[in-house]
Design an enzyme around this catalytic site. Structure first.
Site, PDB file in Angstrom:
ATOM      1  CD  GLU A 432     -55.495  38.160 -43.749  1.00  0.00           C
ATOM      2  OE1 GLU A 432     -55.755  38.983 -43.010  1.00  0.00           O
ATOM      3  OE2 GLU A 432     -56.111  37.271 -44.206  1.00  0.00           O
ATOM      4  CG  HIS A 499     -56.144  41.021 -32.011  1.00  0.00           C
ATOM      5  ND1 HIS A 499     -57.052  39.766 -31.654  1.00  0.00           N
ATOM      6  CD2 HIS A 499     -56.485  41.454 -32.896  1.00  0.00           C
ATOM      7  CE1 HIS A 499     -58.244  40.211 -32.390  1.00  0.00           C
ATOM      8  NE2 HIS A 499     -57.765  41.082 -33.326  1.00  0.00           N
TER       9      HIS A 499
END
Length: 693
Positions: A432, A499
């Protein structure tokens, strides 16, 4: 991969590599030769003299800066004395329109790009003729005019930024090379691994230039990595690498020139390790007491300027009088430009200017929704907005894990690969930080990008470039970050602590970032298109629980909804509810049960910039307010909105401000625990209590 003709053996003194050059004879046996061999068949007398002037100039500037530092006329200095050959040689090997990303010891990059010295001096004094309007110091700046992209103190992200520039070269079919610098200490950072990996996978035309100068501040190389040469690391990335004598200007220039020419014809990344030494402190205040005298004396004898000057004298390319004349001319130039910088007035502090420069200003071109509408799910509206943006901006790039053939884990980009091709719909490695940094590099080259975080939670792995590079870059030196980060987020789907987070509060407090959080399909499409149009960095939060549970009429054509404008979902005059995202629907579900309570429901839609006008107008009308967020209570945006209301609407309030939020725990997995965690279970009680107050 070692150079075909030369390699370095090494001797360690207290963990520092001392290098000796060897030449291989026709039988492959090493024969020791002079450490600095300046003769080269391709370098003429005039070129030798030009190279000498080029490495001498930064040396003389540095000597002057050290005097000014002692006089208190500059505040800090990171010396590159003894390393001039690297910056100058690499820069000379590049074409004037090729980008270079230097570090704080690469003064030769700036002088070789012929930046007027008074502008550099103004930069170091924090004056307006510098490059950052006094907002940043030393070499923390960039300039499109000279194709230099400056560093930030967090070192690593600029490697990924170079990836983005290199990717732009390929997308635009440019035969160009980009060079990016780091030090041996920077190679320990995760960004180094990520950037080299991405560059190799995508075969980007980049030079990764590592100045191995012996110490990271006071930590020697043997305490930083456990291999003999940094160049050896290239094998793990499937990259070509070379070890170069960083104190030999001729070797740097000729070898790098040959490599850059090959890369222009056959794009690929190359790792270059320049062996050199830092003969002064990390910055001047640090000193060098930790360096053994033997080591310091060794490298003083290998000074790149002194040795090259001696070569020119012995070769009769220059006389002592001519060298003296060159030095005198350069010193006069330095003094003249210093006088110009010194005469410049100090920067005036102006609040309006400071606030205005946080974002790139642009004229919002609102495009109204078409009357033709189709009922879409929330997820389909996002996909539609993304697709129409790809059609409008022909070079817009989507990057993320599994976004191409797989269509993304939520299938939002399904079919995009066939429509727009693999160059524009790019699967990325799991890195990322490098990808967010690469998006910054694309913006430097004028290309918009959308980066999908597979889950919004994973943005933590790219947090540094987002909040320290993208968010600050326009304020610092006027370069915008034309990047949208898509953030699938939120609880209610039993996905657990990693998540399910709705982490907008990490970013609403960071100046330079825009934060968007839609609740309806129509808003999701119009706001996403507007976010992509906006030339500033935008985090676009998409609540996963809404993806396939919410439907609505969505305008078919390309349209925009202005960022920073709240939506009044429901009118009322007794109580205001301020919320966003999934909590809008949670609130509506409860309000339907209490039709007798006249509630005005405000959907913020954009959290930064915040529509304070809409908030204040509603609170002044109703006198009571609930601020409802899914995020846990402390430190969330509800707290700031509450403070704003207290400051601006206190006299209109008929009851205490009520905040409703989730528990101050990580988000649990089990359904009954998740239901208890979420603030939706607390909203009804808060509504009844505040209505009766």
């Amino acid at each position: 991969m070692k150079d075909k003709f030369n390699e370095f053996s090494s001797t360690r003194i207290l963990g520092i590599l001392i290098i000796k050059s060897f030449h291989y004879d026709t039988f492959g046996k090493p024969v020791k030769i002079q450490f600095m061999k300046f003769e080269h068949h391709s370098i003429s007398k005039d070129q030798h003299i030009d190279l000498f002037k080029s490495i001498l100039k930064p040396r003389l500037i540095e000597e002057k800066m050290l005097v000014l530092l002692r006089q208190g006329k500059i505040s800090k200095w990171f010396s590159g004395i003894g390393q001039e050959a690297i910056a100058v040689g690499v820069t000379k090997s590049l074409l004037p329109d090729e980008y270079i990303l230097p570090m704080h010891r690469n003064l030769g990059v700036f002088t070789e790009r012929h930046i007027p010295l008074y502008r550099l001096f103004s930069q170091w004094q924090g004056k307006l003729n510098g490059f950052t309007k006094g907002r940043d110091r030393s070499f923390h700046f960039g300039t499109q005019e000279f194709k230099i992209i400056g560093m930030i103190s967090h070192l690593g992200p600029q490697l990924g930024v170079a990836d983005g520039i290199g990717l732009a070269h390929k997308l635009k079919n440019e035969s160009s090379v980009t060079a990016v610098f780091t030090g041996e200490g920077g190679t320990s950072e995760g960004d180094f691994h990520e950037a080299l990996n991405v560059a190799s996978v995508w075969q980007l035309p980049l030079l990764f230039c590592v100045e191995n100068n012996g110490y990271g501040l006071s930590t020697p190389t043997n305490e930083q990595f456990n291999c003999e040469h940094i160049a050896d690391k290239a094998v793990g990335y499937g990259m070509e690498s070379h070890i170069i004598d960083g104190n030999n200007i001729v070797e740097v220039f000729t070898k790098v020139s040959e490599i850059t020419e090959r890369i222009r014809q056959n794009p690929k990344p190359v790792l270059l390790e320049f062996k050199t030494f830092r003969r002064r402190g990390h910055e001047e205040a640090s000193g060098t007491k930790y360096v053994p005298d033997e080591l310091m004396k060794h490298w003083e004898k290998l000074d790149p300027v002194d040795n090259y000057e001696l070569f020119l004298l012995e070769s009769k390319f220059l006389t002592e009088r001519e060298i003296s004349s060159i030095k005198s001319e350069l010193k006069s130039e330095i003094d003249e430009h210093l006088k110009l910088a010194n005469k410049e007035v100090e920067v005036e502090a102006d609040e309006a200017t400071e606030l205005q420069d946080v974002f790139k200003l642009y004229e919002f071109n609102g495009q109204l929704p078409s009357p033709r509408k189709t009922e879409l799910r929330f997820i389909d509206a996002i996909s539609d907005g993304l697709k129409q943006s790809m059609e409008k901006f022909e070079d817009l790039v989507i990057m993320g894990q599994d976004v191409a053939e797989y269509g993304g884990v939520f299938k939002i980009t399904e079919g995009f690969l066939e429509m727009f091709g693999k160059e524009r719909v790019r699967n990325t490695p799991i890195c990322e930080s490098a990808i967010i940094s690469a998006a910054m590099g694309l913006s430097i080259k004028g290309i918009k990008s959308v980066v999908e975080m597979q889950f919004g939670d994973f943005v933590t792995s790219g947090f540094n470039p987002l909040v320290n590079y993208l968010a600050k870059v326009h304020y610092r030196w006027g370069q915008n970050a034309d990047v949208v980060i898509r953030m699938p987020c939120g609880a209610g789907v039993g996905a657990g602590p990693f998540h399910s987070q709705t982490n907008e509060a990490w970013f609403t407090k960071t100046p330079g970032l825009k934060v968007v959080y839609p609740s309806s399909p129509q808003d999701a499409k119009g706001l996403l298109i507007a976010a992509i149009q906006d030339p500033n960095p935008v985090l676009f939060f998409e609540h996963k629980a809404l993806y396939r549970s919410i439907r609505g009429e969505v305008s078919d054509d390309y349209f925009t909804i202005e960022l920073g404008k709240a939506n009044r979902v429901q009118e009322g005059d007794k109580l205001t509810v301020i919320t966003y995202g999934a909590a809008v629907h949670w609130a509506l579900d409860v309000l339907k049960q209490y039709p007798d309570i006249s509630v005005e429901l405000i959907d913020l839609r954009t959290l930064s910039p915040l529509d304070e006008e809409a908030i204040f107008a509603s609170v002044k009308k109703t006198g009571k307010v609930i601020i409802f967020q899914e995020d846990s209570l402390f430190g969330g945006i509800a707290s700031d909105i509450s403070a704003l209301i207290s400051e601006h609407c206190f006299e209109y309030l008929d009851a205490p401000i009520k905040r409703v939020a989730s528990l101050s725990t990580p988000i649990p997995f089990a359904k009954n625990l998740e239901n208890q965690y979420l603030g939706k279970s607390k909203f009804e009680e808060a509504l009844i209590t505040l209505n009766k107050y």
